[in-house]
Design a protein around this motif. Structure first.
Motif, PDB file in Angstrom:
ATOM      1  N   SER A 159     -28.686 -13.534 -42.910  1.00  0.00           N
ATOM      2  CA  SER A 159     -28.708 -14.717 -42.053  1.00  0.00           C
ATOM      3  C   SER A 159     -27.912 -14.452 -40.789  1.00  0.00           C
ATOM      4  O   SER A 159     -27.224 -13.426 -40.661  1.00  0.00           O
ATOM      5  N   SER A 195     -32.587 -26.541 -46.342  1.00  0.00           N
ATOM      6  CA  SER A 195     -32.760 -25.173 -46.835  1.00  0.00           C
ATOM      7  C   SER A 195     -31.419 -24.534 -47.187  1.00  0.00           C
ATOM      8  O   SER A 195     -31.297 -23.823 -48.197  1.00  0.00           O
ATOM      9  N   THR A 196     -30.391 -24.782 -46.375  1.00  0.00           N
ATOM     10  CA  THR A 196     -29.067 -24.213 -46.631  1.00  0.00           C
ATOM     11  C   THR A 196     -28.458 -24.806 -47.902  1.00  0.00           C
ATOM     12  O   THR A 196     -27.835 -24.088 -48.701  1.00  0.00           O
ATOM     13  N   PHE A 198     -28.948 -20.860 -43.040  1.00  0.00           N
ATOM     14  CA  PHE A 198     -28.932 -21.046 -41.585  1.00  0.00           C
ATOM     15  C   PHE A 198     -27.530 -21.459 -41.132  1.00  0.00           C
ATOM     16  O   PHE A 198     -26.749 -22.021 -41.912  1.00  0.00           O
ATOM     17  N   ILE A 208     -25.840 -24.017 -39.673  1.00  0.00           N
ATOM     18  CA  ILE A 208     -26.086 -25.437 -39.384  1.00  0.00           C
ATOM     19  C   ILE A 208     -24.854 -26.129 -38.806  1.00  0.00           C
ATOM     20  O   ILE A 208     -24.837 -27.366 -38.678  1.00  0.00           O
ATOM     21  N   GLY A 228     -36.902 -30.001 -37.474  1.00  0.00           N
ATOM     22  CA  GLY A 228     -36.609 -28.598 -37.750  1.00  0.00           C
ATOM     23  C   GLY A 228     -35.160 -28.384 -38.150  1.00  0.00           C
ATOM     24  O   GLY A 228     -34.853 -27.579 -39.035  1.00  0.00           O
ATOM     25  N   GLU A 229     -34.248 -29.080 -37.490  1.00  0.00           N
ATOM     26  CA  GLU A 229     -32.823 -28.945 -37.823  1.00  0.00           C
ATOM     27  C   GLU A 229     -32.533 -29.512 -39.206  1.00  0.00           C
ATOM     28  O   GLU A 229     -31.727 -28.960 -39.961  1.00  0.00           O
ATOM     29  N   GLY A 265     -33.042 -18.379 -46.910  1.00  0.00           N
ATOM     30  CA  GLY A 265     -32.979 -19.794 -46.523  1.00  0.00           C
ATOM     31  C   GLY A 265     -31.632 -20.258 -46.032  1.00  0.00           C
ATOM     32  O   GLY A 265     -31.365 -21.466 -46.005  1.00  0.00           O
ATOM     33  N   GLN A 269     -33.508 -27.008 -41.773  1.00  0.00           N
ATOM     34  CA  GLN A 269     -32.489 -25.971 -41.926  1.00  0.00           C
ATOM     35  C   GLN A 269     -31.316 -26.467 -42.772  1.00  0.00           C
ATOM     36  O   GLN A 269     -30.774 -25.719 -43.590  1.00  0.00           O
ATOM     37  N   ASP A 285     -41.691 -28.358 -45.146  1.00  0.00           N
ATOM     38  CA  ASP A 285     -41.098 -27.065 -44.761  1.00  0.00           C
ATOM     39  C   ASP A 285     -41.481 -26.644 -43.353  1.00  0.00           C
ATOM     40  O   ASP A 285     -40.827 -25.780 -42.757  1.00  0.00           O
ATOM     41  N   HIS A 311     -25.632 -28.390 -35.888  1.00  0.00           N
ATOM     42  CA  HIS A 311     -26.356 -29.594 -36.316  1.00  0.00           C
ATOM     43  C   HIS A 311     -25.380 -30.620 -36.899  1.00  0.00           C
ATOM     44  O   HIS A 311     -25.472 -31.821 -36.600  1.00  0.00           O
TER      45      HIS A 311
END
Length: 786
Positions: free
Chosen positions: A24, A94-95, A69, A71, A87-88, A67, A91, A142, A74
């Motif tokens: 990552s 996903s994190t 990120f 973040i 999209g944010e 997966g 992420q 996703d 964010h």
């Protein structure tokens, strides 16, 4: 650590290699800021972390690090009331999911009694956020698209949108299919301009449809017109899209507020995942260079076993044993150019820097590295054109700076010390500089081609001479470091092999002083003795290998002997039992005949006499001793076995643990790192598995977390099979499995094709393949998750 030295020793290239293994942006950023440490505890901890990651790679081959990120931006924007984009949010979700999968992965390793306390402590510190992850997944898919199910209002608006779009398309379809449409339209298509549905109308028929002109072609012959009949419908569509956008913003703001509420937990997750990604980045790099964990000491001792330069291909790099800081603190490497002296210097310096940065080193296990507060290097031609400095002046500027800063906690590397000036003066300077640095207690390795330094190590304590081997037969260096042997001049031998006249060579030798000849003869003798010693050592190793092979062969033959002996004994026993059984049957028949005769002829044969005769017949049957296999069977059946029990495999005389029952007569047994199938008759119970009490972890798992790693669909109807696959994939994902197997059989191939088609379209499936020969072949599909 001086940045200039790090660049000289090419530590920046090591960091570039490291970045290739980061999973990552977090790991990539950690590599960019990596510098060597001088703190013993910190360095030791870094190596312990790297070693744990290497242990996991060795056992599992991977770690679920996908997966992840960065973040943090964010979370910061959500913290000040900002709205995160879809999209944010993806992420963020996903994190969170990555942290959950990694936590589950580590828990399974701990359950398997793998010792990874540092990694376990890191993951224990984070708080899982399954509810936030689930809320994000229920709103955004996703691909960053807002789902209809995000809210009831959004679902209603989108239903109206689709209905309105359908009515508009229906009206326009009728227009472009009308009888005169081909004459008035440039093309029979429906397109969009300015978010409004339009049709391409030829310039001369612009007034036929009425409505609004939104665009025209580059030639001006085609106008994109919104017919009057759909203007009102397009207006309604525009209103609905504005409502949709407003509803989406409302949903995103609500979700962003929930991210803000969990801001501290998210930042902690990012910090821990950053550490773990960095751990595995170092471990993967170590695996790629076949590196090992060094022993760290505070006494500035270096002992490298078969060290290689990490930037050279493994198959090409020459491995060398290097020692410094025990019997001697300075090494002077003499010999001709292009012999590999500079590579040896860089290998030593770069390996030590890597060790102080917590990286595995390109050397064998048991290598030892000291901690130096400063490493100085004067390597290569650093001539400065801007400063109008010669090669000698450039080197001397560096050496003056080194002499001003060096102390007893320094490692100093000199390449071609004293080069670039008069040989006699250069050699004198080299000796003086070495004395100065050696006198301050620093560890020193210097290379030189001055013959005057060949005797330097013989009249100074703590100094040893060394050289890099040169093969006169092939006229090429072998790059092998020889400690204790000074470099030998090979000019005469090389000249002779290249065809120089023997007369010229002898005349040249007459110009060399007696002392020089004695030194050369001494060096030649040392080299011959060393080669003889190495040859004898290789022969001893070869004998040892042969002895070990013979020992293994003998063990194998003994096993085969005992197994064959037991088989033959069992076969003989069965044959004997058959003979005895037949004799018993014949005797029983005789007794029946006697009883019949007693009844018919009133013979004086009493019943108790008949019973006594039968008993004597049974006792007459031979009692055969049990074979070793039967003895083991008797021992093993004393107690019922269960998975996890500690047992002894009698044929191997080794202890292990039961993994699972393979069949009625066989178990799978874990012996160390090896798993194998063993007959139950070959097992002896030792003790029940000890239950390890672990602290409960706040991890949310699916209700079917203990799902099997295989799904058997054989005999199922197609629709029911697909339904089972769908549920099984969800359960396997919740369980955090990286890979599962689906058994569909071979048959006609219809079920297999249907299952694989469903799996290819599943968003969580990374790839599928048929099973290997040992996994079921084409009757099994192996599924890998993202």
């Amino acid at each position: 650590m001086n940045p200039k030295v790090l660049k000289t020793l090419e530590f920046d290239k090591i960091k570039e290699l490291l970045k290739e293994f980061a999973a990552s942006a977090l790991g990539h950023a950690r590599v960019s800021t990596l510098t060597p440490s001088i703190d013993f505890e910190e360095i030791t901890d870094m190596h312990e972390e790297t070693d744990e990651a290497m242990t996991i790679l060795r056992l599992k081959g991977h770690a679920p690090l996908g997966g992840i990120f960065d973040i943090r931006p964010h979370v910061k924007r959500a913290g000040i009331g900002g709205m995160l984009s879809p999209g944010e949010l993806v992420q963020v979700g996903s994190t969170i999911r990555a942290s959950r999968k990694l936590k589950t992965f580590v828990e399974e390793l701990v359950d398997d009694e793998v010792s990874i306390p540092l990694l376990q402590a890191k993951l224990d510190s984070i708080i899982p956020l399954p509810h936030l992850e689930q809320e994000i997944r229920s709103v955004v898919d996703d691909n960053g698209e807002i789902l209809d199910s995000a809210s009831d209002t959004l679902r209603t608006i989108r239903t109206q949108l689709r209905a309105n779009e359908g009515r508009i398309r229906e009206k326009l379809e009728r227009m472009i299919r009308s009888s005169n449409a081909s004459k008035m339209l440039s093309d029979a298509i429906i397109t969009i301009r300015n978010d409004r549905y339009v049709i391409p109308v030829k310039q001369e028929y612009r007034g036929h449809y009425g409505g609004i002109i939104h665009d025209q072609s580059s030639s001006g012959q085609t106008l994109f017109i919104e017919p009057e009949a759909i203007v009102q419908l397009n207006n309604q569509l525009r209103e609905l899209r504005l409502k949709e956008q407003n509803e989406i913003e409302k949903i995103l703001l609500e979700l962003s507020a929930k991210v803000q509420e969990s801001g501290e937990e998210l930042l902690l997750i990012v910090s821990v995942l950053s550490d773990i990604d960095f751990m595995f980045t170092k471990a993967k790099f170590g695996k790629s260079i076949k590196g090992s964990k060094p022993i760290i000491n505070n006494d500035r001792r270096i002992k490298l076993n078969k060290a290689r330069h990490p930037l050279l291909p493994i198959e090409e790099a020459v491995a060398n044993d290097i020692e410094l800081g025990n019997d001697f603190s300075s090494i002077v490497i003499t010999g001709p150019n292009t012999g590999g002296k500079t590579v040896t210097l860089k290998t030593l310096g770069l390996t030590n820097i890597m060790a102080q940065a917590g990286l595995p080193i390109p050397a064998l296990d048991g290598s030892e590295v000291g901690i130096f507060h400063s490493i100085y290097a004067d390597i290569g031609d650093e001539q400065s054109i801007e400063q109008s400095l010669s090669t000698f002046s450039s080197h001397m500027v560096n050496i003056v700076e080194i002499l001003n800063k060096v102390d007893h906690e320094s490692l100093v590397l000199f390449d071609e010390l004293g080069a670039g000036t008069d040989p006699q003066e250069g050699a004198a300077l080299a000796i003086s500089i070495l004395d100065e640095v050696h006198g301050k207690g620093a560890r020193v390795v210097a290379t030189t081609h001055y013959p005057e330094l060949k005797a330097y190590g013989y009249n100074r304590d703590g100094v040893v001479n060394a050289s890099v081997e040169f093969n006169v037969e092939t006229l090429s260096p072998t790059y092998k470091l020889l400690l204790g042997v000074p470099g030998r001049s090979n000019a005469f031998e090389i000249s002779k092999r290249l065809g120089l006249s023997e007369t010229v060579i002898q005349r040249a030798k007459s110009h060399i002083g007696t002392d020089s000849k004695e030194v050369e003869n001494m060096i030649a003798s040392l080299e011959q003795s060393r080669r003889q010693g190495e040859k004898e050592l290789e022969e001893a190793h070869e004998f040892l290998k042969q002895a070990e092979k013979m020992h293994k062969d003998m063990q194998k033959q003994m096993m085969e002997y005992y197994e064959k002996k037991d088989q033959m004994f069992e076969k003989a026993q069965q044959k004997a039992e058959t003979v005895v059984e037949k004799a018993k049957e014949e005797a029983e028949q005789v007794i029946k005949d006697l009883r019949k005769m007693q009844q018919e002829k009133s013979a004086q044969i009493k019943e108790h006499e008949l019973i006594q005769a039968r008993k004597q017949l049974e006792e007459a049957a031979p009692s055969l001793p049990k074979s070793s296999d039967q003895k083991r069977k008797a021992q093993s059946t004393k107690r019922e076995l269960h998975p996890g029990d500690e047992v002894k495999v009698l044929s191997f005389d080794q202890k292990g643990h039961l993994v699972e029952r393979v069949s009625d007569k066989e178990w799978q047994v874990q012996m160390g790192i090896m798993k194998m199938k063993v007959k139950e008759s070959d097992l002896e119970f030792i003790q029940t598995q000890k239950k390890v009490e672990t602290k409960p972890l706040a991890v949310v798992k699916g209700k079917d977390f203990h799902v099997s790693v295989e799904l058997d669909l054989r005999g199922e109807r197609f629709d029911n099979a697909i339904s089972r696959v769908e549920k099984y994939i969800d359960d396997a994902l919740l369980a955090g499995y990286p890979q599962v197997s689906i058994i569909h059989g071979k048959g006609t191939g219809a079920l297999r094709q249907g299952v694989q088609e469903y799996l290819r379209n599943h968003r969580a499936v990374k790839g599928i393949r048929f099973g290997d020969a040992g996994e079921g072949g084409t009757g099994v599909t192996v599924v890998k998750f993202k």
